[in-house]
Design a protein around this motif. Sequence first.
Motif, PDB file in Angstrom:
ATOM      1  N   ILE A  59       0.684  -0.988  -0.146  1.00 32.84           N
ATOM      2  CA  ILE A  59      -0.084   0.613   0.075  1.00 32.84           C
ATOM      3  C   ILE A  59       0.866   1.308   0.014  1.00 32.84           C
ATOM      4  CG2 ILE A  59      -1.402   1.574   1.112  1.00 32.84           C
ATOM      5  CD1 ILE A  59      -2.836  -1.117  -0.523  1.00 32.84           C
ATOM      6  N   GLY A  60       2.061   1.508   0.441  1.00 29.87           N
ATOM      7  CA  GLY A  60       3.000   2.269   0.904  1.00 29.87           C
ATOM      8  C   GLY A  60       3.443   2.850  -0.579  1.00 29.87           C
ATOM      9  N   ARG A  61       4.186   1.716  -0.969  1.00 30.56           N
ATOM     10  CA  ARG A  61       4.589   1.943  -2.438  1.00 30.56           C
ATOM     11  C   ARG A  61       2.808   2.243  -3.461  1.00 30.56           C
ATOM     12  NH1 ARG A  61       7.470  -2.978  -0.953  1.00 30.56           N
ATOM     13  NH2 ARG A  61       5.589  -3.774  -2.146  1.00 30.56           N
ATOM     14  N   LEU A  62       2.063   1.719  -3.681  1.00 28.65           N
ATOM     15  CA  LEU A  62       0.879   2.174  -4.229  1.00 28.65           C
ATOM     16  C   LEU A  62       0.590   3.804  -4.007  1.00 28.65           C
ATOM     17  CD1 LEU A  62      -1.678   1.539  -6.100  1.00 28.65           C
ATOM     18  CD2 LEU A  62      -2.686   0.693  -4.058  1.00 28.65           C
ATOM     19  N   ILE A  63       0.463   3.939  -2.838  1.00 31.74           N
ATOM     20  CA  ILE A  63       0.676   6.133  -2.163  1.00 31.74           C
ATOM     21  C   ILE A  63       1.891   6.689  -3.020  1.00 31.74           C
ATOM     22  CG2 ILE A  63       1.176   7.184  -0.148  1.00 31.74           C
ATOM     23  CD1 ILE A  63      -1.068   4.924   1.524  1.00 31.74           C
ATOM     24  N   ASP A  64       2.988   5.874  -3.070  1.00 29.10           N
ATOM     25  CA  ASP A  64       3.672   6.987  -3.463  1.00 29.10           C
ATOM     26  C   ASP A  64       3.419   6.669  -5.202  1.00 29.10           C
ATOM     27  OD1 ASP A  64       5.040   6.857  -0.714  1.00 29.10           O
ATOM     28  OD2 ASP A  64       6.842   5.570  -1.565  1.00 29.10           O
ATOM     29  N   ARG A  65       3.324   5.646  -5.300  1.00 26.62           N
ATOM     30  CA  ARG A  65       3.061   5.946  -7.353  1.00 26.62           C
ATOM     31  C   ARG A  65       1.772   6.212  -7.553  1.00 26.62           C
ATOM     32  NH1 ARG A  65       0.963   1.415 -10.725  1.00 26.62           N
ATOM     33  NH2 ARG A  65       0.431   0.443  -8.584  1.00 26.62           N
ATOM     34  N   LEU A  66       0.773   6.239  -7.112  1.00 22.63           N
ATOM     35  CA  LEU A  66      -0.288   7.320  -7.204  1.00 22.63           C
ATOM     36  C   LEU A  66      -0.629   8.829  -6.820  1.00 22.63           C
ATOM     37  CD1 LEU A  66      -3.073   3.859  -7.437  1.00 22.63           C
ATOM     38  CD2 LEU A  66      -2.486   5.150  -9.033  1.00 22.63           C
ATOM     39  N   GLY A  67      -0.401   9.125  -5.694  1.00 22.58           N
ATOM     40  CA  GLY A  67      -0.700   9.894  -4.895  1.00 22.58           C
ATOM     41  C   GLY A  67      -1.445   9.206  -3.991  1.00 22.58           C
ATOM     42  N   ALA A  68      -1.257  10.206  -2.755  1.00 20.92           N
ATOM     43  CA  ALA A  68      -2.033  10.037  -1.247  1.00 20.92           C
ATOM     44  C   ALA A  68      -3.615  10.637  -2.130  1.00 20.92           C
ATOM     45  CB  ALA A  68      -1.547  11.106  -0.357  1.00 20.92           C
ATOM     46  N   GLY A  69      -3.449  11.442  -2.687  1.00 20.72           N
ATOM     47  CA  GLY A  69      -5.152  11.997  -2.225  1.00 20.72           C
ATOM     48  C   GLY A  69      -6.117  11.008  -3.209  1.00 20.72           C
ATOM     49  N   ARG A  70      -5.652  10.545  -3.898  1.00 23.90           N
ATOM     50  CA  ARG A  70      -6.047   9.118  -5.468  1.00 23.90           C
ATOM     51  C   ARG A  70      -6.717   8.446  -5.034  1.00 23.90           C
ATOM     52  NH1 ARG A  70      -3.429   9.010 -10.329  1.00 23.90           N
ATOM     53  NH2 ARG A  70      -4.974  10.471 -11.220  1.00 23.90           N
ATOM     54  N   CYS A  71      -4.991   7.543  -3.422  1.00 19.36           N
ATOM     55  CA  CYS A  71      -5.444   6.439  -3.008  1.00 19.36           C
ATOM     56  C   CYS A  71      -6.277   6.441  -1.631  1.00 19.36           C
ATOM     57  CB  CYS A  71      -4.317   5.950  -2.154  1.00 19.36           C
ATOM     58  SG  CYS A  71      -2.899   5.186  -3.309  1.00 19.36           S
TER      59      CYS A  71
END
Length: 185
Positions: A59-71
Amino acid sequence: MALLTSLLVVQATTNAVTPILSLFVMQLAPQASSHTIVLLTGLVAAAPGVATILMAGRIGRLIDRLGAGRCLLIFLGLAISDLILTSLVQQVGQLIILRLILGIADAALLPALQVMTVERVPQVAFGRVFSLNQSAQACGNVVGPGLAVLVANQWGYQPIFLVTASLQVIALGLWGLYFHQQPGR
Protein backbone atom coordinates in the motif's frame (compact mmCIF):
# COMPACT_ATOMS: atom_id res chain seq x y z
CA MET A 1 -11.30 20.19 8.31
CA ALA A 2 -11.45 17.36 5.76
CA LEU A 3 -8.23 15.88 7.14
CA LEU A 4 -9.28 15.91 10.78
CA THR A 5 -12.80 14.69 10.02
CA SER A 6 -11.40 11.85 7.91
CA LEU A 7 -9.00 10.81 10.65
CA LEU A 8 -11.84 10.77 13.15
CA VAL A 9 -14.06 8.77 10.79
CA VAL A 10 -11.39 6.19 9.95
CA GLN A 11 -10.67 5.58 13.64
CA ALA A 12 -14.37 5.51 14.51
CA THR A 13 -15.11 3.03 11.73
CA THR A 14 -12.28 0.70 12.68
CA ASN A 15 -13.15 0.69 16.38
CA ALA A 16 -16.95 0.94 16.25
CA VAL A 17 -17.60 -2.76 16.42
CA THR A 18 -15.28 -3.34 19.39
CA PRO A 19 -17.83 -3.20 22.24
CA ILE A 20 -20.26 -5.59 20.59
CA LEU A 21 -17.94 -7.87 18.64
CA SER A 22 -18.35 -10.99 20.78
CA LEU A 23 -22.11 -10.48 20.89
CA PHE A 24 -22.26 -10.14 17.10
CA VAL A 25 -20.12 -13.27 16.64
CA MET A 26 -22.44 -15.12 19.04
CA GLN A 27 -25.43 -13.97 16.96
CA LEU A 28 -23.76 -15.28 13.78
CA ALA A 29 -22.75 -18.61 15.39
CA PRO A 30 -25.48 -19.35 17.97
CA GLN A 31 -24.62 -23.06 18.26
CA ALA A 32 -20.93 -22.45 19.00
CA SER A 33 -19.51 -23.13 22.45
CA SER A 34 -18.24 -20.25 24.58
CA HIS A 35 -14.64 -21.31 23.85
CA THR A 36 -15.34 -21.23 20.11
CA ILE A 37 -17.00 -17.81 20.41
CA VAL A 38 -13.89 -16.48 22.15
CA LEU A 39 -11.66 -17.92 19.40
CA LEU A 40 -13.85 -16.61 16.57
CA THR A 41 -14.11 -13.18 18.22
CA GLY A 42 -10.33 -13.06 18.44
CA LEU A 43 -10.01 -13.92 14.74
CA VAL A 44 -12.54 -11.27 13.75
CA ALA A 45 -10.90 -8.66 15.98
CA ALA A 46 -7.41 -9.45 14.69
CA ALA A 47 -8.34 -9.60 10.99
CA PRO A 48 -8.01 -5.85 10.20
CA GLY A 49 -4.65 -5.64 11.96
CA VAL A 50 -3.32 -8.72 10.18
CA ALA A 51 -4.37 -7.33 6.80
CA THR A 52 -2.79 -3.97 7.57
CA ILE A 53 0.49 -5.62 8.59
CA LEU A 54 0.58 -7.81 5.49
CA MET A 55 -0.36 -5.03 3.06
CA ALA A 56 1.47 -2.02 4.53
CA GLY A 57 4.49 -2.21 2.21
CA ARG A 58 2.43 -2.74 -0.93
CA ILE A 59 0.00 0.00 0.00
CA GLY A 60 2.86 2.38 0.80
CA ARG A 61 4.33 1.83 -2.67
CA LEU A 62 0.89 2.37 -4.19
CA ILE A 63 0.54 5.68 -2.32
CA ASP A 64 3.98 6.72 -3.62
CA ARG A 65 3.01 5.76 -7.18
CA LEU A 66 -0.59 7.04 -7.38
CA GLY A 67 -0.45 9.82 -4.79
CA ALA A 68 -2.04 10.09 -1.40
CA GLY A 69 -5.16 11.91 -2.59
CA ARG A 70 -6.05 9.37 -5.26
CA CYS A 71 -5.40 6.46 -2.87
CA LEU A 72 -7.51 8.14 -0.22
CA LEU A 73 -10.48 8.30 -2.57
CA ILE A 74 -9.98 4.73 -3.83
CA PHE A 75 -9.64 3.20 -0.38
CA LEU A 76 -12.48 5.25 1.13
CA GLY A 77 -14.60 3.74 -1.64
CA LEU A 78 -13.32 0.27 -0.75
CA ALA A 79 -14.08 0.85 2.95
CA ILE A 80 -17.60 2.05 2.18
CA SER A 81 -18.34 -0.96 -0.03
CA ASP A 82 -16.86 -3.30 2.57
CA LEU A 83 -18.93 -1.83 5.39
CA ILE A 84 -22.14 -2.10 3.37
CA LEU A 85 -21.38 -5.75 2.62
CA THR A 86 -20.50 -6.36 6.27
CA SER A 87 -23.99 -5.21 7.25
CA LEU A 88 -25.30 -8.21 5.29
CA VAL A 89 -23.10 -11.01 6.69
CA GLN A 90 -24.71 -14.23 7.81
CA GLN A 91 -21.62 -16.22 8.82
CA VAL A 92 -18.52 -15.56 10.89
CA GLY A 93 -16.29 -16.51 7.94
CA GLN A 94 -17.85 -13.75 5.87
CA LEU A 95 -17.24 -11.31 8.71
CA ILE A 96 -13.57 -12.31 8.97
CA ILE A 97 -13.02 -11.86 5.23
CA LEU A 98 -14.70 -8.46 5.20
CA ARG A 99 -12.75 -7.33 8.28
CA LEU A 100 -9.56 -8.36 6.43
CA ILE A 101 -10.61 -6.18 3.50
CA LEU A 102 -11.34 -3.30 5.88
CA GLY A 103 -7.81 -3.74 7.22
CA ILE A 104 -6.46 -3.34 3.69
CA ALA A 105 -8.41 -0.09 3.34
CA ASP A 106 -7.09 1.06 6.72
CA ALA A 107 -3.55 0.27 5.58
CA ALA A 108 -4.02 2.97 2.95
CA LEU A 109 -6.27 5.50 4.66
CA LEU A 110 -4.21 6.51 7.68
CA PRO A 111 -0.89 6.74 5.78
CA ALA A 112 -2.53 8.66 2.92
CA LEU A 113 -3.99 11.12 5.42
CA GLN A 114 -0.62 11.50 7.12
CA VAL A 115 1.14 12.09 3.77
CA MET A 116 -1.45 14.69 2.84
CA THR A 117 -0.91 16.39 6.18
CA VAL A 118 2.82 16.67 5.54
CA GLU A 119 2.24 17.87 1.97
CA ARG A 120 -0.32 20.55 2.82
CA VAL A 121 0.69 21.91 6.22
CA PRO A 122 3.50 24.45 6.60
CA GLN A 123 6.39 23.02 8.58
CA VAL A 124 6.06 25.74 11.24
CA ALA A 125 2.60 24.35 12.10
CA PHE A 126 3.49 20.63 12.21
CA GLY A 127 3.35 20.41 16.01
CA ARG A 128 -0.09 21.98 16.25
CA VAL A 129 -1.53 20.08 13.30
CA PHE A 130 -0.17 16.71 14.38
CA SER A 131 -1.50 17.33 17.90
CA LEU A 132 -4.93 17.99 16.39
CA ASN A 133 -4.40 14.92 14.21
CA GLN A 134 -3.81 12.81 17.32
CA SER A 135 -6.86 14.33 19.01
CA ALA A 136 -9.04 13.53 15.98
CA GLN A 137 -7.91 9.91 16.09
CA ALA A 138 -8.54 9.71 19.84
CA CYS A 139 -11.97 11.25 19.30
CA GLY A 140 -12.67 8.54 16.72
CA ASN A 141 -11.71 5.93 19.31
CA VAL A 142 -14.45 7.38 21.54
CA VAL A 143 -17.10 8.22 18.92
CA GLY A 144 -16.97 4.88 17.08
CA PRO A 145 -17.70 2.56 20.00
CA GLY A 146 -20.13 5.05 21.56
CA LEU A 147 -22.08 5.36 18.34
CA ALA A 148 -22.03 1.59 17.87
CA VAL A 149 -23.53 0.99 21.29
CA LEU A 150 -26.32 3.48 20.58
CA VAL A 151 -27.05 1.92 17.19
CA ALA A 152 -26.89 -1.65 18.52
CA ASN A 153 -29.29 -0.85 21.35
CA GLN A 154 -31.75 0.76 18.98
CA TRP A 155 -31.53 -1.39 15.81
CA GLY A 156 -29.17 -4.32 16.35
CA TYR A 157 -25.61 -5.12 15.41
CA GLN A 158 -25.58 -5.10 11.62
CA PRO A 159 -26.85 -1.52 11.19
CA ILE A 160 -23.64 -0.37 12.90
CA PHE A 161 -21.83 -1.10 9.65
CA LEU A 162 -24.30 0.98 7.64
CA VAL A 163 -23.88 3.89 10.04
CA THR A 164 -20.09 3.70 9.82
CA ALA A 165 -20.34 3.43 6.02
CA SER A 166 -22.38 6.65 6.13
CA LEU A 167 -19.60 8.31 8.12
CA GLN A 168 -17.14 7.21 5.44
CA VAL A 169 -19.43 8.67 2.76
CA ILE A 170 -19.29 12.00 4.60
CA ALA A 171 -15.48 11.84 4.64
CA LEU A 172 -15.47 10.93 0.94
CA GLY A 173 -17.77 13.88 0.22
CA LEU A 174 -15.47 16.25 2.11
CA TRP A 175 -12.48 15.05 0.13
CA GLY A 176 -14.41 15.26 -3.12
CA LEU A 177 -15.21 18.89 -2.36
CA TYR A 178 -11.62 19.54 -1.33
CA PHE A 179 -10.19 18.11 -4.55
CA HIS A 180 -12.80 19.85 -6.67
CA GLN A 181 -11.74 23.21 -5.19
CA GLN A 182 -8.03 22.64 -5.82
CA PRO A 183 -6.56 24.55 -8.77
CA GLY A 184 -5.66 22.44 -11.77
CA ARG A 185 -8.07 19.61 -10.94
